[in-house]
Enzyme design. Structure first.
Site, PDB file in Angstrom:
ATOM      1  N   HIS A  70       1.151  -0.712  -0.330  1.00  0.00           N
ATOM      2  CA  HIS A  70       0.525  -0.011   0.363  1.00  0.00           C
ATOM      3  C   HIS A  70       0.545   1.280  -0.159  1.00  0.00           C
ATOM      4  CE1 HIS A  70      -3.956  -1.554   1.153  1.00  0.00           C
ATOM      5  NE2 HIS A  70      -3.301  -2.710   1.337  1.00  0.00           N
ATOM      6  N   ASP A  74      -6.063   5.330   1.869  1.00  0.00           N
ATOM      7  CA  ASP A  74      -6.520   4.088   1.546  1.00  0.00           C
ATOM      8  C   ASP A  74      -8.023   3.279   1.428  1.00  0.00           C
ATOM      9  OD1 ASP A  74      -5.978   1.295   0.780  1.00  0.00           O
ATOM     10  OD2 ASP A  74      -3.567   1.900   1.729  1.00  0.00           O
TER      11      ASP A  74
END
Ligand code: UDP
Length: 470
Positions: free
Chosen positions: A17, A117
């Site tokens: 990520h 995210d």
């Protein structure tokens, strides 16, 4: 009040990520936008190239927040992630709320936009409460994301949960655009959890939360996933497809800057000795083996993979993280044939400079867990793949690799030496020309989309323009 754009980016604290979100941060800074990149304290300490990042991107502010876990907690691999998620939800969440309130009320350059995210939707909720513009970022493929949106329908139709004694080859209905293609075994791994499983419920909740008015950024490109993107489009006010982000970064900021940031976005130091070893190997002969930052395997699986690689007769470079082997079954003795085969043709590292490895002319195949970053990096380098999917989005990614893009093979739900050997020989010899042919086509599309006239290049411009309209 100063109304210059100031973006706060919040990644989920894991390698797969952080790298794409930091790439986005660098691209925004390159365009002159101020960005605060919020890592957890644990990852902030591990992020390499901190000094070089600040030098090259003066508008990048690297901040950190506690993830609530004790210092000696490892946070990964995969079986420790639920503890991380739970700690974030109980301890980081209120800290983030306070931090955002402080950053948005500053008289000098307050935060004007939050990019969060996917599974950190609390950041979107808090930003909305404060009247701050929000954008969601998902690090998965469009296909995987679309399957998450269809989870309620899959549950209704009885395909989910997928249980061990179900017919895993049964074709799944309920995901428009994937009819006749997807089998139960190709569904994201959370579908193998019981309905009240915490991760399944979290993903259903977080996916639905994304559609509440925020636009979406995806690390994919239009020509790769056009038909699936058309199913997602009505759910969002706007979708910015700006992938592959690592390639867009190269295209926009230039190779020279990236070279001085040799391990951009990495939480581990790469062992560069493998590059010298690769220099000594024949053209397109080496199988690069890497299962990313989170995959674990038993010693039994390790032995099967290892025997298969040695028996294939191909040279191999294997990223074997010290935390990737669990259990002690089978003891620690390494059979003589493995020792000899490895001495002759193998090389192990703890962590590799993956993008550089894939771009090396000696590398001819990529044995991967099918993490989305790895798939995109493999595509850009034009290296065909064997996928050994383990969890998350890997199962669906590997299906796309083998049956939609036809750029590799899917070794799902098996791990025995004869299959590994056969797959390697198929990839490197028997079906090489056919697979390379498809890969060349897709790799060209990837290069085109980040070039000046390409879709991702253009979509990034649009994103920057929208962020500037405070
Ligand atoms: N990676 C690396 N060196 C390695 C193994 C992985 O730099 O030895 C990088 C890889 O380039 C990719 C990321 O780690 O960008 C892994 O992300 P991915 O989505 O493929 O898998 P995850 O680690 O999230 O399972």
């Amino acid at each position: 009040m100063d109304h210059q754009p100031h973006v706060l980016i919040l990644p989920f604290p894991a390698q797969g990520h952080i790298k794409p979100l930091l790439s986005l941060a660098a691209l925004l800074c390159h365009a002159g936008v101020h960005v605060t990149f919020l890592n957890t304290e644990h990852n902030h300490r591990r992020l390499t190239d901190l000094q070089a990042l600040s030098t090259h991107f003066p508008t990048l502010h690297l901040e950190s927040i506690s993830d609530g876990l004790p210092t000696d907690h490892p946070r990964s691999p995969i079986h420790r992630i639920p503890e991380l998620i739970s700690s974030i939800m109980s301890l980081t969440k209120p800290l983030f709320r306070q931090l955002l309130a402080d950053l948005s009320s500053k008289s000098e350059r307050p935060v004007t936009c939050v990019i969060a995210d996917g599974i950190m939707s609390f950041a979107i909720d808090f930003a909305k409460e404060l009247g701050i513009r929000t954008i969601s970022f998902r690090v998965f493929s469009a296909a995987c994301l679309w399957s998450f949106f269809c989870l309620p329908k899959l549950i209704e139709e009885g395909h989910v949960p997928v249980r061990a004694n179900d017919d895993l080859d049964c074709t799944v209905t309920g995901i428009p655009g994937m009819e006749g293609l997807l089998r139960r075994r190709d569904l994201p791994s959370i579908c193998r959890q019981e309905l009240d499983g915490p991760t399944l419920q979290l993903f259903i909740k977080e996916t639905q939360a994304m559609t509440q008015g925020s636009p979406l950024i995806l690390n994919t490109f239009d020509n790769l996933e056009a038909s699936i993107l058309s199913h997602l489009a009505p759910l969002f006010s706007k979708i910015y497809t700006i992938g592959p982000l690592h390639a867009l970064l190269r295209s926009r900021i230039g190779e020279d800057v990236l070279q001085s940031l040799s391990s951009f976005g990495n939480l581990r130091e790469a062992d560069r000795s493998c590059m010298t070893w690769l220099d000594s190997q024949p053209l397109r002969s080496v199988v690069y083996v890497s299962f990313g930052s989170l995959v674990i395997m038993t010693r039994g699986q390790l032995m099967e993979l290892w025997h298969g690689l040695v028996n294939s007769g191909k040279p191999f470079l294997w990223v074997k993280r010290h935390d990737s082997i669990v259990g002690v079954e089978g003891g620690s003795t390494i059979p003589m044939e493995l020792q000899e085969g490895t001495k002759e043709r193998g090389f192990f590292v703890e962590w590799a400079p993956q993008e550089e490895v894939l771009a090396h002319p000696a590398v001819g195949g990529f044995f991967t867990h099918a993490g989305w970053n790895s798939i995109l990096e493999g595509i850009l380098a034009g290296v065909p793949m064997i996928c050994w999917p383990q969890f998350g989005d890997h199962q669906i990614n590997s299906k796309w690799v083998s049956d939609v893009w036809m750029i590799g093979l899917d070794m799902k739900d098996t791990c025995d030496r004869s299959t590994v050997e056969r797959m390697i020989k198929t990839l490197m010899e028997d079906r090489r020309e056919e697979i390379i042919g498809s890969m060349d086509g897709i790799a060209k599309l990837a290069h085109d989309c980040v070039s000046q006239c390409g879709s991702s290049y253009h979509n990034l411009d649009k994103l920057i323009e929208d962020i500037r309209q405070v």
